[in-house]
Design an enzyme around this catalytic site. Structure first.
Site, PDB file in Angstrom:
ATOM      1  N   GLY A 291       0.718  -1.296  -0.004  1.00 29.68           N
ATOM      2  CA  GLY A 291      -0.146  -0.014  -0.028  1.00 29.68           C
ATOM      3  C   GLY A 291       0.970   1.099   0.005  1.00 29.68           C
TER       4      GLY A 291
ATOM      5  N   GLY B  31       5.313   4.109  -9.038  1.00 29.41           N
ATOM      6  CA  GLY B  31       6.367   2.898  -9.103  1.00 29.41           C
ATOM      7  C   GLY B  31       5.394   1.779  -9.088  1.00 29.41           C
ATOM      8  N   HIS B  32       4.393   1.581  -8.337  1.00 34.86           N
ATOM      9  CA  HIS B  32       3.333   0.469  -8.088  1.00 34.86           C
ATOM     10  C   HIS B  32       2.493   0.463  -9.343  1.00 34.86           C
ATOM     11  CE1 HIS B  32       3.907   1.289  -3.592  1.00 34.86           C
ATOM     12  NE2 HIS B  32       4.382   0.026  -3.753  1.00 34.86           N
TER      13      HIS B  32
END
Ligand code: AMP
Length: 284
Positions: free
Chosen positions: A31, A36-37
């Protein structure tokens, strides 16, 4: 987009796509999501039919209880970002769902966890191994997406997939950076303005060291000079700055640098900026 909190609900949701032979891609995260995620999600969307993102701040991989407590939790913003990115399923279990009892199983990754992060965060990769293998067993993905940003994690998960014959393919996605070079990280949001400015030291030194290595300068001299630059920056504390073989994580020393084929190597670093611990790496 479905947001599910239990393994049972997830199984029910995945039953039909599995029956239809649709390809499932897992993006494991803790989370506090950033671009980037999202780059992992984009890579997944290109390759699979169903994109599943897990959000779980895994307590067993935190060797420092303060770090676990301070880890940012932003589930509302996270789900909004994932919805916008076109994710199909979010799996966000509570700790009790993942660990009804404390796990007894322990992973020992030998040399791979004896260096770099492993040396500074005892037990960290055991926690990573346990949670990632649980997520693989729960979701049974065809593909799993990880960031190059966590280079040692990639080497360890690659070995775990091989050792345990997980029937999935790993996809590794390059590090996404801010314009000034700072690698995106959930921890960056904990940096004060002053520390944010100092945090570019990591990526800056990685880049400078790469240029000097490619110019044929002695690795020993580069490492000493970089260490000195970190020492000079108040409020920043270097933990390591190493040159390692990207796949085996073998550490380059002055003794073996002659035989080093630089294109197979990466520079890796970790440092505290204020009380925030940051890591970064750069393939040569
Ligand atoms: P985390 O939420 O920090 O556990 O990260 C989840 C995944 O996102 C891991 O595979 C990370 O390597 C990846 N990741 C984190 N930061 C970045 C980044 N700046 N660029 C690309 N991938 C990243």
């Amino acid at each position: 987009m479905k947001i599910l909190h239990t393994i049972q609900a997830l199984n029910t949701q995945l039953a039909q796509p599995r029956k239809e032979g649709l390809k499932i891609g897992l993006v494991p995260t803790m989370g506090a999501l950033h671009q980037g995620h999202i780059s992992l999600v984009k890579a997944a969307k290109k390759q699979v039919d169903i994109v599943l993102v897990s959000i779980f701040v895994n307590p067993t991989q935190f060797n420092n209880p303060e770090d676990l407590k301070a880890y940012p939790r932003t589930i509302e913003e996270d789900t909004a970002l994932l919805l916008e990115a076109g994710v199909d399923i979010v799996f966000a279990p509570e700790a009790e769902e993942m660990y009804p009892l404390a796990p007894m199983l322990k992973f020992d990754f030998g040399y791979l966890e004896s260096i770099l992060e492993g040396a500074f965060r005892p037990g960290h990769f055991n926690g990573v191994g346990v949670v990632v293998s649980k997520l693989f067993n729960i979701t049974m993905p065809d593909f799993a997406f990880f960031g190059q940003k966590d280079l040692q994690q990639v080497a360890i998960i690659r070995k775990m997939v091989e050792d345990l014959s997980f029937q999935l393919e790993l996809v590794i996605v390059p590090t996404v950076r801010e314009e000034d070079g700072l690698a995106l990280s959930s921890r960056n949001r904990r940096l004060s303005m002053e520390d944010r400015a100092k945090a570019i030291l990591l990526s800056q030194q990685l880049r400078e060291a790469r240029v000097e290595l490619l110019a044929g300068r002695s690795w020993f001299d580069i490492q000493i000079e970089v260490t000195h630059k970190f020492d000079q920056c108040s409020g920043v504390r270097l933990e390591y700055f190493e040159l390692v073989k990207t796949n085996s994580l073998e550490i380059a020393s002055e003794a073996n640098i002659e035989q080093v084929d630089l294109k197979n190597y990466s520079l890796c670093t970790a440092a505290f900026v204020g009380d925030v611990r940051l890591i970064d790496n750069l393939p040569i």
